[in-house]
Write an enzyme that holds these catalytic residues in place. Structure first.
Site, mmCIF file in Angstrom:
data_model
loop_
_atom_site.group_PDB
_atom_site.id
_atom_site.type_symbol
_atom_site.label_atom_id
_atom_site.label_comp_id
_atom_site.label_asym_id
_atom_site.label_seq_id
_atom_site.Cartn_x
_atom_site.Cartn_y
_atom_site.Cartn_z
ATOM 1 N N GLY A 278 40.855 26.117 32.356
ATOM 2 C CA GLY A 278 41.211 25.343 33.532
ATOM 3 C C GLY A 278 41.793 23.964 33.299
ATOM 4 N N GLU B 261 37.750 28.329 27.200
ATOM 5 C CA GLU B 261 38.806 29.349 27.327
ATOM 6 C C GLU B 261 40.106 28.776 27.878
ATOM 7 O OE1 GLU B 261 37.005 31.897 30.225
ATOM 8 O OE2 GLU B 261 35.567 32.748 28.825
ATOM 9 N N GLY C 155 43.983 28.238 28.584
ATOM 10 C CA GLY C 155 45.238 28.976 28.491
ATOM 11 C C GLY C 155 46.377 27.984 28.637
ATOM 12 N N ARG C 156 46.540 27.519 29.876
ATOM 13 C CA ARG C 156 47.648 26.620 30.201
ATOM 14 C C ARG C 156 47.699 25.383 29.289
ATOM 15 N NH1 ARG C 156 49.323 26.521 35.626
ATOM 16 N NH2 ARG C 156 47.242 27.241 36.131
ATOM 17 N N ARG D 206 56.260 31.329 39.217
ATOM 18 C CA ARG D 206 55.373 30.262 39.699
ATOM 19 C C ARG D 206 55.945 29.467 40.883
ATOM 20 N NH1 ARG D 206 53.315 26.509 37.447
ATOM 21 N NH2 ARG D 206 51.179 26.864 38.107
ATOM 22 N N CYS E 21 67.198 39.591 45.594
ATOM 23 C CA CYS E 21 67.454 39.754 47.031
ATOM 24 C C CYS E 21 66.320 39.217 47.890
ATOM 25 C CB CYS E 21 67.645 41.229 47.321
ATOM 26 S SG CYS E 21 66.225 42.182 46.787
ATOM 27 N N TYR F 141 51.751 31.446 32.016
ATOM 28 C CA TYR F 141 51.960 32.230 33.225
ATOM 29 C C TYR F 141 53.451 32.329 33.567
ATOM 30 C CZ TYR F 141 47.029 31.176 33.212
ATOM 31 O OH TYR F 141 45.729 31.027 32.816
#
Ligand code: LLP
Length: 401
Positions: free
Chosen positions: A225, A259, A261-262, A298, A327, A356
Site C-alpha cells: 500500500g 507486501e 507492489g506500487r 488506470r 471505441c 498496474y
C-alpha cells in the site's frame, strides 16, 4: 537518463520500459528501513508480474505476495524461495489450495471461516499441516481511492478481529492447520501514516491476546500500500513507515512481512506511445496516439493522473486530451493537459506506469498486448515480446468449425 527515442525506434511503440536500477533502489531502501527486525519484503506480483521483474526482486532476496495460483507459479518459476511466498485472496478454489499446499509455500492467507474449513479438509486429504495466516479487517479508513481501499468492514476483504480470534482458536486445535501468521492490508496508494499505524496497533493487540491463549504468531504481515508520487502527492518515507509499524510491536518477537507492489515498480515504469493524428472537435483539441486504455487502464478506470510528456521541441502549447484508438469515450490517458503541438510520429512518454500497467492490460478491440523492455546498468533487453495475431487467436482457432 533513459533514451526513450532510441528504445521506441528499436522496439517500436506502444512499449513498456522498466528501469531495473530504480526497482533495486526502492527495494533496498525499504529493506533497510526494517533493518531493526527480521523482515521479508514480499513483492506484490500483481503490480507487475513479468517473470524478469519477479526474477530481479528474487535476486535481491525478495519474497512474493500472490493472489492466484498463477502468480504463485510465476514466482516459483522466477526463482523466489518457496518459504517467502504468501498466497492471499478472498476466493481461492480447491485446486489452487491443493497446489499451494503441495508446493509447500510459506503461508496461505485466509479470508473467511468457510475458506479455513476448505483448507483444513484439503490439508487432511494430503496428509499435511497447512501453515496459515488470517487476514484481519481492522475497519480503518485508509483515505485513498474507494476502489483500492480494502480495510473497511464494508469491503469484502478479511474478517473482523473477533471472528479472527475464533478462527485462531479453531486452527490451533486442528491437526491440519498451523496458525503462524497474521495479516492486514488496508488499501493501496496510501499517503497517510496514521491509518497504517492504527491498523498495526489493532492487529498487534490481537497478537498479544492470542499469545495469552498460546497461539504463537511468528509472521506479522502488514500488507502493501505504500503510495508513490504521480503528481505532487506528499508520500510516506519508508523509514517513517517502518518506524510507525515497529512502534506498535514492542514485546512481540515476530518477523515482519511487507507486501509492496506500487512502491517498488510504479515510478520505474514508462509507457511509450506515438502520435498518430491531431484533430479538433468544435475547438476541443485531441491528440490521438497508438497506445490505448487496453494497454494502460488506470486513467480510464480510476481517473488516475499520469504525467504525460511529448518529446519534441515545439513551443506552441495548448490544452489537449490524449486518446487512443479504442471505441470508447473512456479511452484517454489525460484530459486537458498542457501539451506542445505534435506531429504524427512524435513520441509521448507516460510516467509512473510500472505498477498496474501491463498487468491490467487486455486484448480489447483485438489489440495485441505490447512488448516490455528492461533497462539495467544502461543496457536494454526485451523481457516480453510483442504479441502477434497468431497469439491473439491461438485459443480459438482449433475450434473454428
Ligand atoms: N497486498 C495485498 C493483499 C493487496 O491486495 C495489494 C494490492 C498489495 C499487497 C499491493 O499493494 P500496493 O503496494 O501495490 O499498493 N489496480 C489498482 C491497485 C490495486 C491494488 C490491489 N491490491 C491501481 O492501479 O491503483
Amino acid at each position: 537518463m533513459i533514451d526513450f527515442k532510441y528504445l521506441a525506434n528499436k522496439y517500436q511503440t506502444p512499449l513498456y520500459v522498466y528501469d531495473f536500477n530504480h526497482f533495486e533502489n526502492q527495494y533496498n531502501e525499504l529493506k533497510k528501513a526494517f533493518k531493526a527486525r527480521k523482515s521479508i519484503i514480499a513483492y506484490a506480483v500483481k503490480a507487475n508480474s513479468n517473470l524478469s521483474v519477479i526474477k530481479k526482486f528474487a535476486s535481491l532476496g525478495s519474497g512474493a505476495d500472490c493472489v492466484s495460483i498463477g502468480e504463485v507459479k510465476r514466482a516459483l518459476l522466477a526463482g523466489v524461495d518457496k518459504y517467502k511466498i504468501i498466497f492471499s485472496g478472498v476466493g481461492k478454489r480447491d485446486d489452487e489450495i491443493k497446489e499451494a499446499l503441495i508446493k509447500d509455500i510459506l503461508l496461505l492467507n485466509l479470508e473467511s471461516e468457510a475458506e479455513m474449513k476448505r483448507v483444513e479438509a484439503i490439508a487432511k486429504e494430503l496428509g499435511k499441516k497447512a501453515r496459515i495466516s488470517i487476514r484481519v479487517n481492522p475497519d480503518i479508513d485508509p483515505k485513498t481511492h474507494p476502489y483500492i481501499s480494502t480495510g473497511l468492514s464494508e469491503n469484502k476483504f478479511g474478517v473482523d478481529v473477533e471472528v479472527a480470534k475464533g478462527m485462531y482458536i479453531y486452527a490451533k486445535k486442528s491437526e491440519y492447520l498451523d496458525p503462524v501468521g497474521i495479516h492486514f492490508h488496508i488499501g493501496s496508494q496510501l499517503t497517510e501514516l496514521e491509518p497504517i499505524k492504527e491498523a498495526s496497533e489493532k492487529v498487534a493487540n490481537l497478537v498479544r491476546s492470542l499469545k495469552a491463549i498460546n497461539v504463537d504468531i511468528k509472521f506479522f504481515d502488514v500488507g502493501g500500500g505504500l503510495g508513490i508520487r504521480y503528481k505532487d502527492e506528499e508520500t510516506i518515507k519508508p523509514y517513517d513507515y517502518a518506524q510507525a509499524i515497529l512502534s506498535t510491536l514492542s514485546g512481540l518477537d515476530v518477523t515482519i512481512i511487507c507486501e509492496p507492489g506500487r512502491f517498488l515498480v510504479g515510478n520505474g515504469g514508462y509507457f511509450l506511445t506515438r502520435v498518430l493524428y491531431e484533430k479538433e472537435n468544435k475547438g476541443k483539441r485531441f491528440v490521438i496516439v497508438d497506445g490505448a486504455m487496453n494497454d494502460l487502464i488506470r486513467p480510464s478506470l480510476y481517473n488516475a493522473y499520469h504525467k504525460i510528456e511529448v518529446l519534441n521541441d515545439n513551443q506552441e502549447i495548448s490544452k489537449a486530451t490524449i486518446v487512443g484508438p479504442i471505441c470508447e469515450s473512456g479511452d484517454f490517458f489525460g484530459k486537458d493537459v498542457e501539451l506542445p503541438k505534435t506531429n504524427p510520429g512524435d513520441l509521448i512518454v507516460i510516467y509512473s506506469a510500472g505498477a498496474y500497467g501491463f498487468t491490467m492490460a487486455s486484448n480489447y478491440n483485438s489489440r495485441l498486448r505490447v512488448a516490455e523492455v528492461a533497462v539495467e546498468n544502461k543496457e536494454d533487453r526485451l523481457i516480453r515480446r510483442r504479441e502477434t495475431f497468431a497469439d491473439l487467436i491461438k485459443c480459438e482457432i482449433d475450434y473454428l468449425v
